[in-house]
Design a protein around this motif. Structure first.
Motif, PDB file in Angstrom:
ATOM      1  N   ALA A  13       0.828  -1.204   0.000  1.00  0.00           N
ATOM      2  CA  ALA A  13       0.000   0.000   0.000  1.00  0.00           C
ATOM      3  C   ALA A  13       0.864   1.256   0.000  1.00  0.00           C
ATOM      4  O   ALA A  13       1.984   1.257   0.524  1.00  0.00           O
ATOM      5  CB  ALA A  13      -0.921  -0.006   1.216  1.00  0.00           C
ATOM      6  N   THR A  52      -0.582   4.346   1.132  1.00  0.00           N
ATOM      7  CA  THR A  52      -1.047   5.152   2.263  1.00  0.00           C
ATOM      8  C   THR A  52      -1.212   4.268   3.492  1.00  0.00           C
ATOM      9  O   THR A  52      -1.668   3.121   3.399  1.00  0.00           O
ATOM     10  CB  THR A  52      -2.385   5.829   1.925  1.00  0.00           C
ATOM     11  OG1 THR A  52      -2.212   6.642   0.763  1.00  0.00           O
ATOM     12  CG2 THR A  52      -2.866   6.695   3.078  1.00  0.00           C
ATOM     13  N   GLU A  66      -2.746   4.218   7.517  1.00  0.00           N
ATOM     14  CA  GLU A  66      -3.580   4.858   8.544  1.00  0.00           C
ATOM     15  C   GLU A  66      -3.017   4.512   9.918  1.00  0.00           C
ATOM     16  O   GLU A  66      -2.878   3.338  10.259  1.00  0.00           O
ATOM     17  CB  GLU A  66      -5.022   4.378   8.432  1.00  0.00           C
ATOM     18  CG  GLU A  66      -5.958   5.069   9.423  1.00  0.00           C
ATOM     19  CD  GLU A  66      -7.399   4.618   9.249  1.00  0.00           C
ATOM     20  OE1 GLU A  66      -8.083   5.180   8.357  1.00  0.00           O
ATOM     21  OE2 GLU A  66      -7.829   3.709   9.986  1.00  0.00           O
ATOM     22  N   THR A  94      -6.316   9.667  14.834  1.00  0.00           N
ATOM     23  CA  THR A  94      -6.089   8.814  13.672  1.00  0.00           C
ATOM     24  C   THR A  94      -5.702   9.683  12.484  1.00  0.00           C
ATOM     25  O   THR A  94      -6.356  10.708  12.214  1.00  0.00           O
ATOM     26  CB  THR A  94      -7.343   7.999  13.325  1.00  0.00           C
ATOM     27  OG1 THR A  94      -7.695   7.181  14.456  1.00  0.00           O
ATOM     28  CG2 THR A  94      -7.092   7.100  12.118  1.00  0.00           C
ATOM     29  N   ARG A 138      -4.094   9.639   8.304  1.00  0.00           N
ATOM     30  CA  ARG A 138      -3.703   8.910   7.098  1.00  0.00           C
ATOM     31  C   ARG A 138      -2.498   9.608   6.490  1.00  0.00           C
ATOM     32  O   ARG A 138      -2.578  10.796   6.141  1.00  0.00           O
ATOM     33  CB  ARG A 138      -4.848   8.862   6.091  1.00  0.00           C
ATOM     34  CG  ARG A 138      -5.968   7.938   6.507  1.00  0.00           C
ATOM     35  CD  ARG A 138      -6.882   7.616   5.329  1.00  0.00           C
ATOM     36  NE  ARG A 138      -7.859   6.597   5.681  1.00  0.00           N
ATOM     37  CZ  ARG A 138      -8.644   5.970   4.811  1.00  0.00           C
ATOM     38  NH1 ARG A 138      -8.546   6.260   3.512  1.00  0.00           N
ATOM     39  NH2 ARG A 138      -9.512   5.056   5.207  1.00  0.00           N
ATOM     40  N   THR A 154       0.197   9.766   3.524  1.00  0.00           N
ATOM     41  CA  THR A 154       0.518   9.387   2.147  1.00  0.00           C
ATOM     42  C   THR A 154       2.030   9.373   1.971  1.00  0.00           C
ATOM     43  O   THR A 154       2.768   9.761   2.896  1.00  0.00           O
ATOM     44  CB  THR A 154      -0.116  10.388   1.178  1.00  0.00           C
ATOM     45  OG1 THR A 154       0.515  11.665   1.365  1.00  0.00           O
ATOM     46  CG2 THR A 154      -1.621  10.530   1.438  1.00  0.00           C
ATOM     47  N   ARG A 166      -2.509   0.441   9.889  1.00  0.00           N
ATOM     48  CA  ARG A 166      -3.053  -0.486   8.899  1.00  0.00           C
ATOM     49  C   ARG A 166      -2.859   0.115   7.512  1.00  0.00           C
ATOM     50  O   ARG A 166      -2.937   1.346   7.337  1.00  0.00           O
ATOM     51  CB  ARG A 166      -4.534  -0.779   9.157  1.00  0.00           C
ATOM     52  CG  ARG A 166      -5.473   0.373   8.883  1.00  0.00           C
ATOM     53  CD  ARG A 166      -6.928  -0.055   9.034  1.00  0.00           C
ATOM     54  NE  ARG A 166      -7.827   1.020   8.619  1.00  0.00           N
ATOM     55  CZ  ARG A 166      -8.224   1.195   7.355  1.00  0.00           C
ATOM     56  NH1 ARG A 166      -7.793   0.388   6.391  1.00  0.00           N
ATOM     57  NH2 ARG A 166      -9.053   2.185   7.042  1.00  0.00           N
ATOM     58  N   VAL A 168      -3.852   1.226   3.780  1.00  0.00           N
ATOM     59  CA  VAL A 168      -5.079   1.635   3.100  1.00  0.00           C
ATOM     60  C   VAL A 168      -5.003   1.139   1.656  1.00  0.00           C
ATOM     61  O   VAL A 168      -4.053   1.439   0.934  1.00  0.00           O
ATOM     62  CB  VAL A 168      -5.251   3.168   3.146  1.00  0.00           C
ATOM     63  CG1 VAL A 168      -6.520   3.587   2.388  1.00  0.00           C
ATOM     64  CG2 VAL A 168      -5.301   3.650   4.590  1.00  0.00           C
ATOM     65  N   ASP A 169      -6.022   0.376   1.256  1.00  0.00           N
ATOM     66  CA  ASP A 169      -6.058  -0.196  -0.098  1.00  0.00           C
ATOM     67  C   ASP A 169      -4.804  -1.032  -0.368  1.00  0.00           C
ATOM     68  O   ASP A 169      -4.170  -0.909  -1.419  1.00  0.00           O
ATOM     69  CB  ASP A 169      -6.192   0.910  -1.164  1.00  0.00           C
ATOM     70  CG  ASP A 169      -7.483   1.696  -1.002  1.00  0.00           C
ATOM     71  OD1 ASP A 169      -8.485   1.093  -0.559  1.00  0.00           O
ATOM     72  OD2 ASP A 169      -7.483   2.902  -1.292  1.00  0.00           O
ATOM     73  N   THR A 201      -5.067  -7.472   9.163  1.00  0.00           N
ATOM     74  CA  THR A 201      -5.699  -6.200   8.807  1.00  0.00           C
ATOM     75  C   THR A 201      -5.144  -5.022   9.600  1.00  0.00           C
ATOM     76  O   THR A 201      -5.269  -3.878   9.164  1.00  0.00           O
ATOM     77  CB  THR A 201      -7.214  -6.277   9.043  1.00  0.00           C
ATOM     78  OG1 THR A 201      -7.464  -6.608  10.427  1.00  0.00           O
ATOM     79  CG2 THR A 201      -7.838  -7.355   8.153  1.00  0.00           C
ATOM     80  N   GLU A 202      -4.547  -5.282  10.771  1.00  0.00           N
ATOM     81  CA  GLU A 202      -4.048  -4.186  11.598  1.00  0.00           C
ATOM     82  C   GLU A 202      -2.899  -4.674  12.468  1.00  0.00           C
ATOM     83  O   GLU A 202      -2.886  -5.823  12.928  1.00  0.00           O
ATOM     84  CB  GLU A 202      -5.171  -3.629  12.478  1.00  0.00           C
ATOM     85  CG  GLU A 202      -4.765  -2.413  13.308  1.00  0.00           C
ATOM     86  CD  GLU A 202      -5.901  -1.911  14.179  1.00  0.00           C
ATOM     87  OE1 GLU A 202      -6.588  -0.966  13.758  1.00  0.00           O
ATOM     88  OE2 GLU A 202      -6.102  -2.470  15.278  1.00  0.00           O
TER      89      GLU A 202
END
Length: 650
Positions: free
Chosen positions: A95, A97, A99, A129, A131, A133, A193, A195-196, A247-248
């Protein structure tokens, strides 16, 4: 709540916090109260914090002077020069990005009043939280008290990403202690985690290692996948509903893991595992051979099944090495069966049956109603108890014995150059496995013309030895001695005996010191067990009474200027005359015991104590000597290079 989870939750509250709720008030400084999950100001010096803590006399547990609160000088000061100001972890992802979530708390110092001393009020810092990039590598969080930092590195088809939560404050020596507490962050939490994208298996140098052991470990633990590496913490993984995908990831300042129980598998319920069946002289040798052959065939079948195991291509070379060792072990077991039941060597089967009989007696007399519990001289014990008919071996115990038979029975066998390792969790039966082999070696030695002296030497890595370890071995030797007394023609005139060869801080090393120690015990209101042997290994009767007694018969010790011996104080015990146990060095040198348990500090003294050579078969002053030990056991091998162990060689 599950009791185990309840315990974990309690430990977390006490070690990480908060123990008293989100808005608790502490009477002790928070960095004393909580030992995990704390982020100190950057460049905070550990030694100065320890000095400050030692000088601080406020709070619970600090009311009085305590000399041991002064910090000792760190022998390697550079290793812990700075207190942790950050925690984080690295992971591999495809990924772009990420989070990231974080949270923490701070404690505000409140001045003391006439009714109450200084206190510390918890102030939660709201969770955040963000995000981030590829263009973001840092963000200020937690009311400006901390920073989230991200570092990305391209690797193969993905990216290695490191996320960290850093205390933004810097240590300033000129500030008072209260300011330092206010700048610390407690109960720090960090989650991330992709993102995408996915969390992929973390690359490791082990994957490309050329070290054979690393390759085999990778193969055997290929089901264990590492997805992240912690920095100043461990990493907890959260999976999706399928349990396949991570997932995390989160920082675990107090990591936890469930260690599943290990049990001995293999053949069960067969007569060949029953001790009394193996000890029965009425069982024909051919029948016993068939039963042992079938037992070994079960291991052979397991080995053949392993050959069909699906192995990835990268692990086939390592698998071949592992399978080769399994094949060798099974082949040795099969050879051991043939050797044990060889009609040309009946003494081997006799020793095997005697050893099993002795171990059955040992297990019975180690029960709580006998030597498993200490008792007074006049307490009742079962008269002449017989071994339990259901006493059985675990498969690995009998298998270990069979693969060691050839090397034990033949001094010139190639197996003598092999060190066999028993690996099993605590309480699984390792001690009984090697005691069976030791009993076999001791009995077998008596069939030869020079069967006296020390037959088995068991060495401990520590300079100390637990009473329980000595007790179990002593009960085995007592069992052998009862067999010898019943049939001296078969086992010889020399008693089976056991000796403890340890440092002077554990037992007296000379007759004179032993006599002095016994005289002190006679005068004591509550005698100490200064001779390690705290009970009769056969019936459990106390060697020394719990309280001072006017009856000399309550003291199971005879100590003079030129001798030392134990006896069981119970009149009805078969060892009321004398116990075959020695703990004084001079007694061991005068009459080398059949089984010697020694600690490494004694082996270091060999060059300075010529008489110790008698334990290894060297001749005494009269020129006579015995054979060297037939079997050497290295117990507690996992402690060999530990903090209390010593690396030794023999």
């Amino acid at each position: 709540m599950d009791p185990r989870q309840e315990l974990v939750s309690y430990l977390r509250r006490q070690l990480v916090g908060p123990a008293g709720g989100d808005h608790e008030t502490l009477d002790a400084p928070p960095d004393r109260q909580y030992l995990m999950g704390t982020l100190y100001p950057q460049e905070a010096d550990l030694q100065r914090r320890l000095d400050a803590a030692a000088e601080e006399l406020e709070g619970a547990g600090t009311e009085g002077r305590a000399e041991d609160t002064a910090p000792a000088t760190d022998p390697v000061p550079e290793s812990n020069s700075w207190l942790p100001s950050s925690l984080g972890f690295s992971f591999f992802t495809d990924a772009d990005t990420v989070e990231i979530s974080c949270s923490a708390a701070r404690y505000e110092t409140r001045a003391g009043t006439s009714e109450r001393g200084r206190s510390w009020q918890r102030i939660p810092l709201p969770a955040e939280t963000h995000r981030l990039t590829p263009d973001d590598d840092q963000v200020t969080v937690l009311d400006g008290r901390a920073e989230l930092r991200v570092r990305r590195r391209a690797f193969g088809t993905g990216r290695l990403v490191t996320v960290a939560l850093v205390n933004a404050a810097r240590h300033e020596p000129g500030l008072g202690r209260a300011a330092h507490w206010d700048r610390m962050l407690f109960q720090a939490e960090l989650r991330a985690r992709p993102v995408d994208g996915r969390v992929l298996q973390y690359p490791s140098v082990r994957l490309a290692s050329r070290d054979p052991e690393e390759q085999e470990l990778r193969l055997q633990y290929r089901h264990v996948r590492t997805h992240a590496v912690g920095h100043g913490c461990a990493v907890a993984e959260r999976y999706d509903d399928t349990g396949e995908r991570v997932t995390e990831l989160s920082a675990a300042v107090m990591p936890e893991a469930e260690v599943t129980g290990v049990r001995a598998s293999g053949l069960s319920g067969a007569p060949v595992l029953n001790l009394l069946h193996l000890a029965d002289p009425d069982v024909p040798a051919e029948q016993l051979r068939e039963e042992l052959t079938e037992f070994a065939a079960d291991y052979r079948a397991w080995y053949v099944g392993q050959l069909d195991e699906d192995v990835p291509e990268w692990g086939r070379e390592a698998a071949a090495r592992i399978l080769d060792r399994i094949r060798t072990a099974v082949t040795r077991m099969e050879s051991g069966v043939r050797t044990l039941c060889d009609p040309r060597r009946p003494e081997l089967l006799h020793a095997f049956r005697a050893a099993n009989r002795a171990m059955a007696l040992q297990m019975r007399h180690s029960a709580p109603d006998l030597a498993g519990t200490r008792r007074a001289r006049r307490d009742a014990v079962p008269p002449a108890p017989e071994p339990h008919p259901e006493a059985t071996w675990r498969p690995f115990q009998l298998a270990f014995f069979l693969l060691a038979v050839d090397g034990t029975a033949d001094p010139g066998h190639p197996d003598r150059s092999v060190t066999d390792l028993i690996w099993f969790p605590t309480g699984g039966g390792k001690t009984e496995a090697y005691l069976l082999l030791a009993a076999f070696a001791m009995v077998l030695r008596r069939t030869g013309p020079a069967g006296g002296g020390t037959a088995v030497l068991s060495r401990y890595t520590l300079s100390l030895l637990t009473t329980q370890q000595f007790q179990r071995a002593a009960t085995t030797v007592c069992a052998l001695e009862t067999l010898r007394r019943a049939d001296p023609a078969a086992y010889g005139e020399e008693p089976f005996s056991i000796g403890l060869w340890v440092g002077e801080t554990t037992t007296p090393n000379t007759y004179e010191k032993a006599r002095t120690a016994f005289e002190d015990a006679r005068r004591a209101a509550q005698p100490d067990d200064v001779f390690i042997l705290d009970r009769c290994p056969w019936c459990g009767t106390r060697i020394l009474p719990a309280h001072k007694s006017p009856d000399i018969g309550d003291y199971g010790v005879r100590a003079t200027a030129g001798s030392f011996a134990f006896f069981c104080p119970r009149d009805e015990c078969v060892f009321h005359d004398e116990l075959p146990v020695a703990v004084v060095d001079e007694a061991l040198y005068d009459r080398p015991p059949t089984f010697v348990l020694g600690t490494v500090d004694k082996f270091a003294r060999l060059a300075w104590e010529p008489r110790a050579g008698r334990l290894f078969g060297a001749g005494g002053e009269d020129g006579t000597g015995n054979l060297p030990p037939s079997l050497v056991i290295q117990d507690e091998l996992h402690l060999l290079t530990g903090p209390l162990g010593t690396t030794v060689g023999l």
